[in-house]
Design a protein around this motif. Structure first.
Motif, PDB file in Angstrom:
ATOM      1  N   VAL B  64       0.843  -1.190   0.000  1.00 20.71           N
ATOM      2  CA  VAL B  64       0.000   0.000   0.000  1.00 20.71           C
ATOM      3  C   VAL B  64       0.885   1.249   0.000  1.00 20.71           C
ATOM      4  CG1 VAL B  64      -1.703   1.357   1.286  1.00 20.71           C
ATOM      5  CG2 VAL B  64      -1.884  -1.137   1.222  1.00 20.71           C
ATOM      6  N   PHE B  65       0.647   2.100  -0.985  1.00 19.15           N
ATOM      7  CA  PHE B  65       1.351   3.377  -1.065  1.00 19.15           C
ATOM      8  C   PHE B  65       0.332   4.497  -0.813  1.00 19.15           C
ATOM      9  CE2 PHE B  65       3.791   1.033  -4.632  1.00 19.15           C
ATOM     10  CZ  PHE B  65       4.543   0.323  -3.694  1.00 19.15           C
ATOM     11  N   VAL B  66       0.708   5.450  -0.003  1.00 20.61           N
ATOM     12  CA  VAL B  66      -0.199   6.559   0.315  1.00 20.61           C
ATOM     13  C   VAL B  66       0.264   7.823  -0.412  1.00 20.61           C
ATOM     14  CG1 VAL B  66      -1.046   8.070   2.160  1.00 20.61           C
ATOM     15  CG2 VAL B  66      -0.875   5.603   2.538  1.00 20.61           C
ATOM     16  N   ALA B  94       4.986   2.771   1.398  1.00 26.26           N
ATOM     17  CA  ALA B  94       5.701   3.938   0.862  1.00 26.26           C
ATOM     18  C   ALA B  94       4.725   5.094   0.747  1.00 26.26           C
ATOM     19  CB  ALA B  94       6.307   3.627  -0.515  1.00 26.26           C
ATOM     20  N   VAL B  95       5.275   6.281   0.599  1.00 24.66           N
ATOM     21  CA  VAL B  95       4.440   7.449   0.328  1.00 24.66           C
ATOM     22  C   VAL B  95       4.850   8.025  -1.028  1.00 24.66           C
ATOM     23  CG1 VAL B  95       3.859   8.105   2.681  1.00 24.66           C
ATOM     24  CG2 VAL B  95       6.029   8.857   1.720  1.00 24.66           C
ATOM     25  N   ILE B  96       3.876   8.643  -1.685  1.00 21.27           N
ATOM     26  CA  ILE B  96       4.114   9.216  -3.024  1.00 21.27           C
ATOM     27  C   ILE B  96       4.012  10.733  -2.891  1.00 21.27           C
ATOM     28  CG2 ILE B  96       3.353   9.242  -5.417  1.00 21.27           C
ATOM     29  CD1 ILE B  96       1.972   6.523  -4.870  1.00 21.27           C
ATOM     30  N   VAL B  97       5.088  11.430  -3.198  1.00 22.51           N
ATOM     31  CA  VAL B  97       5.207  12.841  -2.851  1.00 22.51           C
ATOM     32  C   VAL B  97       5.703  13.641  -4.064  1.00 22.51           C
ATOM     33  CG1 VAL B  97       6.285  14.442  -1.220  1.00 22.51           C
ATOM     34  CG2 VAL B  97       5.849  12.095  -0.521  1.00 22.51           C
ATOM     35  N   ASN B 111      10.837   7.047   8.845  1.00 16.89           N
ATOM     36  CA  ASN B 111      11.677   6.218   7.967  1.00 16.89           C
ATOM     37  C   ASN B 111      10.880   5.711   6.771  1.00 16.89           C
ATOM     38  OD1 ASN B 111      14.145   6.220   9.499  1.00 16.89           O
ATOM     39  ND2 ASN B 111      13.027   5.032  11.035  1.00 16.89           N
ATOM     40  N   LEU B 112       9.818   6.394   6.452  1.00 18.10           N
ATOM     41  CA  LEU B 112       8.978   5.956   5.335  1.00 18.10           C
ATOM     42  C   LEU B 112       9.748   6.021   4.017  1.00 18.10           C
ATOM     43  CD1 LEU B 112       5.708   7.827   6.335  1.00 18.10           C
ATOM     44  CD2 LEU B 112       5.865   5.349   5.946  1.00 18.10           C
ATOM     45  N   GLU B 113       9.501   5.040   3.174  1.00 22.58           N
ATOM     46  CA  GLU B 113      10.084   5.061   1.833  1.00 22.58           C
ATOM     47  C   GLU B 113       9.353   6.119   1.006  1.00 22.58           C
ATOM     48  OE1 GLU B 113      10.602   1.153   0.206  1.00 22.58           O
ATOM     49  OE2 GLU B 113      10.512   1.942  -1.830  1.00 22.58           O
ATOM     50  N   ILE B 114      10.095   6.857   0.198  1.00 18.45           N
ATOM     51  CA  ILE B 114       9.493   7.972  -0.546  1.00 18.45           C
ATOM     52  C   ILE B 114       9.591   7.734  -2.052  1.00 18.45           C
ATOM     53  CG2 ILE B 114       9.565  10.465  -0.965  1.00 18.45           C
ATOM     54  CD1 ILE B 114      10.989  10.722   1.791  1.00 18.45           C
ATOM     55  N   HIS B 115       8.437   7.797  -2.698  1.00 23.29           N
ATOM     56  CA  HIS B 115       8.380   7.741  -4.158  1.00 23.29           C
ATOM     57  C   HIS B 115       8.016   9.131  -4.669  1.00 23.29           C
ATOM     58  CE1 HIS B 115       7.168   3.178  -3.960  1.00 23.29           C
ATOM     59  NE2 HIS B 115       8.344   3.424  -3.424  1.00 23.29           N
ATOM     60  N   LEU B 116       8.637   9.535  -5.765  1.00 25.37           N
ATOM     61  CA  LEU B 116       8.327  10.839  -6.346  1.00 25.37           C
ATOM     62  C   LEU B 116       7.095  10.711  -7.236  1.00 25.37           C
ATOM     63  CD1 LEU B 116       9.345  13.810  -6.709  1.00 25.37           C
ATOM     64  CD2 LEU B 116      10.326  13.022  -8.864  1.00 25.37           C
ATOM     65  N   SER B 117       6.118  11.557  -7.006  1.00 24.93           N
ATOM     66  CA  SER B 117       4.879  11.522  -7.787  1.00 24.93           C
ATOM     67  C   SER B 117       5.107  11.978  -9.228  1.00 24.93           C
ATOM     68  CB  SER B 117       3.859  12.457  -7.130  1.00 24.93           C
ATOM     69  OG  SER B 117       2.756  12.666  -7.977  1.00 24.93           O
ATOM     70  N   THR B 118       4.263  11.482 -10.109  1.00 26.65           N
ATOM     71  CA  THR B 118       4.298  11.950 -11.509  1.00 26.65           C
ATOM     72  C   THR B 118       4.019  13.444 -11.590  1.00 26.65           C
ATOM     73  OG1 THR B 118       3.548  11.409 -13.737  1.00 26.65           O
ATOM     74  CG2 THR B 118       1.851  11.609 -12.070  1.00 26.65           C
ATOM     75  N   GLN B 119       3.401  13.987 -10.551  1.00 27.15           N
ATOM     76  CA  GLN B 119       3.083  15.415 -10.523  1.00 27.15           C
ATOM     77  C   GLN B 119       4.339  16.279 -10.633  1.00 27.15           C
ATOM     78  OE1 GLN B 119       0.051  16.046 -10.752  1.00 27.15           O
ATOM     79  NE2 GLN B 119      -0.296  18.173 -10.185  1.00 27.15           N
ATOM     80  N   LYS B 132      16.812  11.879  -6.304  1.00 28.16           N
ATOM     81  CA  LYS B 132      17.432  10.819  -5.499  1.00 28.16           C
ATOM     82  C   LYS B 132      18.268  11.427  -4.373  1.00 28.16           C
ATOM     83  CE  LYS B 132      20.487   6.803  -5.995  1.00 28.16           C
ATOM     84  NZ  LYS B 132      21.426   6.120  -6.901  1.00 28.16           N
ATOM     85  N   SER B 133      18.937  12.519  -4.692  1.00 29.10           N
ATOM     86  CA  SER B 133      19.775  13.135  -3.659  1.00 29.10           C
ATOM     87  C   SER B 133      18.941  13.709  -2.521  1.00 29.10           C
ATOM     88  CB  SER B 133      20.662  14.223  -4.272  1.00 29.10           C
ATOM     89  OG  SER B 133      19.884  15.330  -4.676  1.00 29.10           O
ATOM     90  N   LEU B 134      17.636  13.900  -2.771  1.00 27.81           N
ATOM     91  CA  LEU B 134      16.746  14.354  -1.696  1.00 27.81           C
ATOM     92  C   LEU B 134      16.187  13.186  -0.878  1.00 27.81           C
ATOM     93  CD1 LEU B 134      14.655  17.205  -3.385  1.00 27.81           C
ATOM     94  CD2 LEU B 134      16.137  17.448  -1.396  1.00 27.81           C
ATOM     95  N   GLY B 135      16.436  11.978  -1.302  1.00 24.93           N
ATOM     96  CA  GLY B 135      15.975  10.830  -0.523  1.00 24.93           C
ATOM     97  C   GLY B 135      14.916   9.971  -1.196  1.00 24.93           C
ATOM     98  N   VAL B 136      14.597  10.282  -2.448  1.00 28.11           N
ATOM     99  CA  VAL B 136      13.588   9.514  -3.176  1.00 28.11           C
ATOM    100  C   VAL B 136      14.184   8.180  -3.636  1.00 28.11           C
ATOM    101  CG1 VAL B 136      12.376   9.494  -5.393  1.00 28.11           C
ATOM    102  CG2 VAL B 136      12.253  11.513  -3.933  1.00 28.11           C
ATOM    103  N   THR B 137      13.425   7.096  -3.492  1.00 27.16           N
ATOM    104  CA  THR B 137      13.932   5.782  -3.923  1.00 27.16           C
ATOM    105  C   THR B 137      13.290   5.307  -5.221  1.00 27.16           C
ATOM    106  OG1 THR B 137      12.255   4.668  -2.598  1.00 27.16           O
ATOM    107  CG2 THR B 137      14.419   5.035  -1.571  1.00 27.16           C
TER     108      THR B 137
END
Lengths: 382, 409
Positions: B64-66, B94-97, B111-119, B132-137
């Motif tokens: 589940v990604f929020v 993970a969260v989508i940001v 410590n949530l995993e972070i995905h970068l949104s298509t937005q 990636k350098s900001l912490g996005v996986t």
């Protein structure tokens, strides 16, 4: 207040000097979303600007698909940009490229939607001390702008006058309707489903751009802009005559009369969100918060009502019959009703014993209750 | 032989839709809480529903990604920390940001995993490196990126890539459209998009400058020129797999249960087929395409998956239902011993009709509705949406199976 404009082929170096311009932006057809300078124009501009003591910046604000990036870099690196002091960037990839190349950077957040101090500071931080200026968004109102600028130790630029870009796509949307005679085609669009008319729409080699019917104009609020801490005002003169640009650039003159200037402009103007941005105010009206479940005593939601017979409840929690002595029902309209079900049946018509998520139970009909009513265990007097 | 297979990521606009998507085969679902997402009008999830959804998905080996992908103004941060700690406690995957400020805030507090949104419209290797350098996986790439671009971004930036494989598309670069902000007073980058790109416009070569627009109605061209066709990537699924795209995302949190179920089922079956056989040389492809045409959709396009989207990707039509199939409802209870199933009705039907059941696995099959009764066992001549009815039991039908009807053409 420093003045920033786009290089205009009709403008002489004397004009630039006499109007007190601090920065001239080079906006080319290849690297800018709606720039018009060709390579030759760019060379001429750079010659003219050799005598300019202010800042010369180069705009690279198109978004870049990966397959095009190498070619754009090749084109960029073939330019003679010795006279250029800074690169204005929008795409994070171009920002990364500028960092790698150690360019001074003017980070443009005007169309980029970063609207909080942490976002801007964290993005500036990536460029370390290379970022010399932030172009702040016109969607920020003056209180937000002040809150952000107070936390930044860097120059900030704001759009004083210019078109408001609403929409940017790489797809060609105009030529399918009007043919493909030029690399640049501008039309006007009227919405047939809302009262909005006169959207300028431009298609060029980068795609299609739609602008607001009214342009952004805040030059009569110079004191407020000063108070906020903004120190540079940009006049986007790319869609404006040379003469009107000169008039606008007198905005800090005591004789400047905004009313006269506005009436002379080609299109009507607005101050946009400068005084207040309430574009989240309608959100709470978009859905019915009363039908949302609220707390741990939640039993489920009414899924069916048969008058004089039963109410079907779709269970969302583990429950046994003994715990359902009294229930509180909250309708989508917000009405509350308490009830003590004297019998509870399962979907086969047998007495309900216990169940869990996804099960359906039936209690006797209660008047005034409709589908989507939330049902809670009422433990107040049990 | 074990081969690389992408994750199938489905939309979950509500808890019921999450259940449907997971049961029909999604490896992961994405959903929104009551705030911070880009679908303010969607039902979305309360905290309790979030926990139930995560528990249900994890029990079925789904993730589940929020989504927290709105662009925040300062005041939007007020309740963010509390929400983040809650979703971390219930083990959201993970969260989508979109917003770099939110990314930093999440990194500082969880410590949530972070995905970068298509937005965020990430389109190139360098942009991916920056994020990636900001912490996005993982980056959910802009829809303008091709599969080839995505493969290069994955390889050279060294992070996971996610691409849209199906669903509605923004015509604009995501995050770069503010039509709603200025025309409707609703911030599209905070969930208020009014879909103005789907409107009809009349266009003229006359200038929009004062006094220049001649309003010559004869000359104006009427068009839905900003409306995009829907993305369909089933025909290039092998390219996604061979390019090792990590996740295939389906758009549509606002869409129906039937949409969530059908898309999950079709793409699940296609991916499983490829995993087993290593190719799509099969009649199944046309069956899968046929299934995708049974859900409500605009005309399909592959958009920019292979080469940049051209004129043919414009959906120059008013939105309409194509009406091949109608969603009848979903099975809520099944009782073999009592000989009936309880159906939650979405659209009316009559006794005697032939309906189709969409099983979680396998080919849809027909059932004849020889009787329709109310819960109180009254015979019904016609059903009403929003009610529960009893219909005959059929072997193979399970709770949460979706039921549809083929419409007469």
């Amino acid at each position: 207040m420093k003045k920033v404009i786009y290089f205009d082929k009709e403008m002489s170096i004397e004009d630039i000097k006499s109007l007190g311009i601090n920065e001239v932006i080079l906006s080319t057809s290849y690297f800018s979303r709606f720039g018009k300078l060709s390579k030759n124009d760019l060379d001429n501009a750079l010659n003219i600007l050799n005598d300019f003591s202010g800042i010369v910046s180069f705009e690279w604000d198109v978004l870049v698909r990966d397959s095009l990036f190498d070619e754009m870099i090749h084109q960029f690196e073939s330019l003679d940009l010795k006279r250029v002091d800074a690169l204005r960037v929008l795409d994070p990839g171009v920002y990364q490229y500028a960092i790698e190349k150690n360019w001074d950077i003017f980070l443009m957040l005007d169309s980029g939607p970063f609207h909080n101090p942490l976002a801007i500071k964290s993005f500036i931080g990536l460029g370390k001390d290379l970022v010399k200026k932030i172009v702040v968004s016109i969607e920020l109102d003056q209180l937000e702008l002040k809150e952000i600028i107070d936390q930044l130790n860097i120059d900030t630029e704001y759009l004083g006058y210019g078109r408001i870009l609403l929409f940017y796509t790489p797809r060609n949307l105009v030529t399918p309707l009007f043919g493909n005679e030029d690399k640049w085609i501008e039309v006007s669009a009227n919405s047939e489903e809302s009262p909005h008319k006169g959207f300028p729409v431009v298609e060029n080699i980068h795609g299609t751009f739609m602008f607001n019917p009214k342009d952004h104009f805040v030059l009569e609020f110079l004191d407020d802009i000063n108070d906020i801490g903004i120190n540079e005002i940009r006049i986007d003169n790319r869609f404006l005559s040379h003469e009107l640009t000169k008039e606008l650039l007198k905005f800090d003159d005591k004789e400047f009369n905004p009313k006269d200037v506005k009436s002379a402009l080609p299109r009507n103007v607005i101050r946009g969100f400068f005084h207040k941005n309430k574009s989240d105010a309608l959100f709470k009206k978009l859905k019915n918060y009363r039908i949302m479940r609220q707390d741990k005593d939640y039993l489920g939601q009414v899924i069916e009502v048969e008058k004089d017979h039963h109410i079907g409840i779709y269970l969302r929690n583990e429950v046994d019959a003994n715990s359902i002595r009294k229930v509180l029902l909250v309708t989508p309209e917000g009405k509350e009703k308490s009830a003590t079900p004297h019998q509870i049946k399962d979907f086969c018509g047998d007495d309900f014993v216990n169940g869990g998520y996804g099960d359906i139970i039936f209690i006797p009909h209660i008047s005034g209750i409709s589908v989507k009513t939330n049902v809670y265990l009422d433990i107040s007097n049990t | 032989m074990s081969r690389f297979m992408p994750e199938l990521l489905a939309p979950a606009g509500s808890l019921d839709k999450l259940i449907v998507a997971v049961l029909y085969g999604a490896d992961a679902v994405y959903l929104g809480g009551q705030k911070f997402g880009l679908r303010q009008a969607a039902e979305n999830f309360t905290r309790e529903e979030l926990k139930e959804g995560v528990d249900f998905a994890h029990q079925h080996n789904s993730k589940v990604f929020v989504v927290l992908n709105s662009y925040f103004h300062q005041k939007d941060f007020d309740s963010l920390k509390d929400f983040l700690l809650y979703i971390e406690s219930i083990k959201v995957d993970a969260v989508i940001v979109s917003d770099p400020g939110v990314i930093q805030f999440i990194s500082e507090h969880t410590n949530l995993e972070i995905h970068l949104s298509t937005q965020a419209s990430c389109l190139n290797v360098r942009a991916a490196k920056l994020w990636k350098s900001l912490g996005v996986t993982r980056v959910v790439l802009g829809r303008e990126a091709s599969i080839e671009d995505a493969a290069r971004i994955k390889k050279e930036a060294g992070l996971e890539v996610e691409m849209f494989v199906h669903g509605s598309m923004c015509m604009a670069y995501s995050g770069h459209c503010v039509i709603s902000n200025y025309t409707q007073g609703r911030d599209s980058n905070r969930g208020g998009c009014a879909h103005s790109c789907r409107f009809e416009y009349s266009l003229s070569k006359d200038s929009a400058d004062k006094g220049k627009d001649k309003e010559d109605l004869e000359k104006r061209k009427h068009s839905f020129f900003m409306s995009s066709k829907d993305l369909e990537g089933i025909r290039v699924l092998d390219k996604f797999i061979e390019s090792e795209i990590d996740s295939l995302k389906v758009e549509g949190r606002m869409k129906s249960h039937l949409y969530a179920g059908t898309i999950s089922k079709v793409y699940r079956e296609a991916l499983d087929y490829y995993e087993e056989n290593g190719h799509f040389l099969s009649d199944n492809m046309s069956n899968w395409e046929s299934e995708l045409r049974k859900i409500t959709h605009r005309a399909y396009t592959e958009a920019s998956l292979i080469s940049p989207a051209d004129d043919s990707s414009i959906y120059d039509e008013r939105e309409h239902e194509d009406g091949l199939y109608t969603s009848i409802g979903s099975i809520r209870e099944v009782s073999k011993s009592h000989g009936f199933m309880l159906l939650e009705v979405k659209s009316y039907f009559h006794p005697g009709e032939i309906l189709e059941v969409l099983p979680f696995k396998g080919v849809p099959f027909e059932i004849e509705v020889t009787f329709v009764k109310s819960v109180s066992d009254k015979n019904l001549e016609k059903t009403k949406p929003g009610t529960l009815v009893k219909i005959p039991y059929y072997e193979g039908v399970e709770r949460f199976n979706l039921v549809r009807r083929r419409n007469l053409q």
